[in-house]
Design an enzyme around this catalytic site. Structure first.
Site, PDB file in Angstrom:
ATOM      1  N   LYS A 153       3.677  -1.334   3.381  1.00 40.24           N
ATOM      2  CA  LYS A 153       3.599  -2.714   3.874  1.00 40.24           C
ATOM      3  C   LYS A 153       2.160  -3.101   4.219  1.00 40.24           C
ATOM      4  CE  LYS A 153       8.062  -3.715   3.969  1.00 40.24           C
ATOM      5  NZ  LYS A 153       8.714  -4.906   3.426  1.00 40.24           N
ATOM      6  N   LYS A 154       1.342  -2.117   4.549  1.00 39.13           N
ATOM      7  CA  LYS A 154      -0.065  -2.401   4.851  1.00 39.13           C
ATOM      8  C   LYS A 154      -0.910  -2.534   3.582  1.00 39.13           C
ATOM      9  CE  LYS A 154      -0.336  -0.369   9.496  1.00 39.13           C
ATOM     10  NZ  LYS A 154       1.100  -0.262   9.733  1.00 39.13           N
TER      11      LYS A 154
END
Length: 679
Positions: A224-225
């Site tokens: 997600k980063k």
């Protein structure tokens, strides 16, 4: 006779190459078997099982039921339960249950609207059951009953209020479910002491499913980063000045710490740390880095027990017998191998390795495990299906593992209620009937809020035909402040479906994101004017107008257009009074803004406009003397150790008092006293 001898010699000569060839084949086969055994041994050392264990479905099932020492699982269970005992008065909200659940007019944001909300005393009793369940998990006392008591009440309260959701609250509920069918009470528990069982080992899947869950926690957080905003340092700002980063500031600037340590370093750690934890040789440094990471988070952010839960679950990746080995090292004259009663070498296997012993129960457990594995892998990326929960970000913040990726800064929440019969317009306090402002950033909760306002206005004012409008101005990851919803839409009549994107969401103005490179330079220049100057960056859509009131405490207010064209209208003290000044401003032009008066800024260009307010805050008590130390994120931990412990002690006393009052009401009918929010 001679011919026969010659013939026999010839035959022997012919047999010799064949024998040599046979010996060579045997030698080759032996080498291949030896190589295969070597490869199997290397694989087993790396992963803890052989490739033959994956040869078939039944082999895999036998592997999942391989007898394993429950010592590590028991210690983790005990520590997790203890942390939940402390978590319930705080993040679960038992200490403020009368504030949170006592007002019948309070707006609720359940995941399913059919979920009933019990009375205040019943809610406190649910908290008490959850608290007792957490205590039972800690002690390993009536373990399964305690897990059911904790998990059922936990998920019920969790589903009642989406506005309090976050990733770690979701994680706690998952851990309670995963512990329920496990053999975590075979070690370090009252159950194993009071009612010892012949079964002394836990199946391997007890560890495997928990390791998988934490693998997803780290790995998906890393995926997600893998986001433009995160990798370019826009998600978490102002953190480099925290004291935990002092060692890095010796040889790096705060900007470099923000980008390389917090953002890039956090991305790499989340993405890879779970892999390093799986292997024996890389596990020690991985444990060191991971423990340091969670300890730093505990000091930076106010996120309750989450860092400590992650710390106490790290031993799940270690050798399952580590508590016994540690105990043997710390106990004088005690050798682990001599502890025949509890030693894993003497424990009977939980399941025979004979494949014929497989029963329907083992297949059922495997089906449940496979379902959990699939759901947890798919759910964080299910936002293309559940479009009704998407806004500027994808889905609800609670099950996606997108931790810290999105940073919000909301400057204005303006609810407006219109009596359709009389045409009278009323402005509503944005803090009325709500516990926090998280609802304003999620379209599904905004829809629920509008229905709640409609119901409450009828109950308190007797007005039946109203329109509810909402204007929310917020900034995502350092962008311009912009409106999130169309303020012209009546939310009581707005359509919402969990599978369709609502039409009344205003899109994020990503076409103006390139300004984020320039905005820090503009801020630095403005802040250099004096210690009291500040700036606010705003963007708006074509054809829409923003009404703003400049308070008396602000001086030298100026509006400068950065892009597009706007129409500026300055009113007197009353927004309904006559216009005293009207002008059109293009990019680069500016105008002074009168304080203690309303004004309107309308975007007249065909493209979105962006502009900035610069001003001096003349109210001394509201000044921030040092902007470098200013951290706007409300989720930061600003309490020291002593204050944190004092707050926990206070919450514990309040929780016990509320539980006692609820018991008095249940037994004797004594009314439960309720605190109310100050106006």
């Amino acid at each position: 006779m001679a011919r026969h001898i010659v013939s026999d010699l010839d035959k022997s000569k012919l047999k010799r190459p064949a024998m040599k060839e046979k010996k060579q084949r045997c030698k080759t086969d032996s080498q291949e078997r030896s190589s295969t055994r070597c490869d199997e041994g290397t694989f087993a050392k790396l992963f803890g099982f052989n490739t033959s264990d994956l040869a078939s479905f039944k082999c895999l099932l036998v592997l999942l039921y391989r007898p394993t020492d429950p010592a590590s699982l028991g210690v983790v269970r005990c520590l997790f339960g203890l942390l939940m005992v402390f978590d319930i008065p705080e993040e679960r909200g038992l200490a403020i249950a009368d504030f949170r659940w006592g007002d019948p007019l309070e707006c609720r944001f359940p995941l399913f609207n059919f979920l009933p909300q019990p009375s205040l005393q019943c809610m406190i009793m649910l908290y008490m059951v959850m608290w007792l369940g957490a205590l039972g998990i800690t002690l390993g006392f009536f373990f399964r009953t305690s897990c059911v008591a904790f998990a059922s009440t936990y998920w019920y309260i969790f589903l009642l209020d989406k506005s309090s959701w976050n990733n770690h609250s979701y994680l706690y509920g998952l851990l309670a479910i995963l512990l329920l069918p496990s053999q975590a009470n075979l070690y370090c528990s009252l159950d194993s002491w009071l009612w010892p069982k012949k079964q002394k080992m836990a199946p391997l899947w007890n560890y495997a499913i928990l390791r998988y869950q934490f693998f997803l926690l780290y790995f998906l957080a890393g995926l997600k980063k893998f986001d433009y905003d995160w990798l370019n340092g826009y998600s978490m700002t102002y953190l480099a000045n925290h004291w935990v980063f002092e060692p890095f500031r010796v040889f790096m600037t705060p900007a470099q710490v923000d980008l390389w340590i917090i953002h890039v370093g956090g991305f790499l750690l989340d993405l890879t740390i779970a892999f390093w934890l799986f292997f024996d040789k890389t596990r020690p440094p991985a444990l060191l880095f991971c423990a340091s990471f969670h300890l730093m988070n505990s000091q930076i952010f106010s996120i309750g027990m989450f860092p400590y839960v992650c710390l106490v679950t790290l031993p799940l990746f270690c050798n399952p017998s580590w508590p016994r080995k540690l105990l043997s090292m710390t106990t004088v004259g005690n050798d682990c191998d001599s502890c025949t009663e509890d030693s894993p070498s003497s424990l009977e296997p939980i399941y025979s390795r004979d494949k014929k012993a497989l029963t329907w129960k083992h297949y059922l457990v495997f089906s449940c495990l496979a379902t959990h594995v699939t759901v947890q892998a798919v759910l964080p990326y299910s936002h293309s299906v559940t479009k009704g929960f998407n806004n500027w970000t994808s889905g609800l913040y609670g099950y996606s593992w997108d931790m810290m990726v999105h940073s919000w800064n909301t400057i204005l929440i303006l609810p407006r209620v219109v009596d359709n019969a009389s045409g009278k317009e009323m402005f509503l306090d944005p803090e009325a009937w709500v516990q926090n402002d998280r609802w304003s950033k999620h379209v599904d909760m905004v829809h629920q809020w509008a229905k709640c306002v409609q119901r409450n206005v009828y109950q308190t004012q007797g007005i039946t035909d109203i329109s509810v409008h909402l204007d929310v101005w917020s900034s995502l990851n350092g962008r311009f402040q912009q409106r999130m919803y169309d303020p012209r839409v009546d939310l009581t009549k707005a359509q919402w479906s969990p599978f369709e994107t609502p039409s009344w969401i205003m899109p994020l103005l990503t076409e103006l994101s390139y300004w984020r490179i320039k905005l820090p330079e503009i801020e630095e220049d403005i802040f250099s004017w004096s210690n009291h100057t500040d700036v606010l960056f705003v963007a708006d859509f074509p054809g829409l107008s923003m009404e703003n009131f400049i308070a008396h405490g602000l001086g030298n207010v100026s509006l400068t257009v950065l892009e597009g064209e706007v129409e500026f209208i300055q009113n007197t003290h009353n927004s309904e009074s006559k216009v005293i000044r009207r002008s059109n401003l293009k990019a680069g032009e500016h105008t002074n803004v009168k304080d203690s008066a309303f004004h309107h800024v309308k975007t007249v260009s065909h493209t979105p406009s962006c502009y900035m307010y610069t001003f001096i805050n003349k109210t001394a008590q509201n000044l921030k003397e040092n902007y470098e130390d200013y951290v706007p994120n409300s989720g930061l931990n600003v309490l020291g150790l002593h204050d944190s412990m004092a707050l926990r002690y206070r919450n514990l006393k309040l929780s016990l008092k509320l539980v006692w009052n609820a018991l008095l009401h249940t037994i004797f009918g004594v009314p439960v006293p309720r605190r109310v929010k100050r106006a």
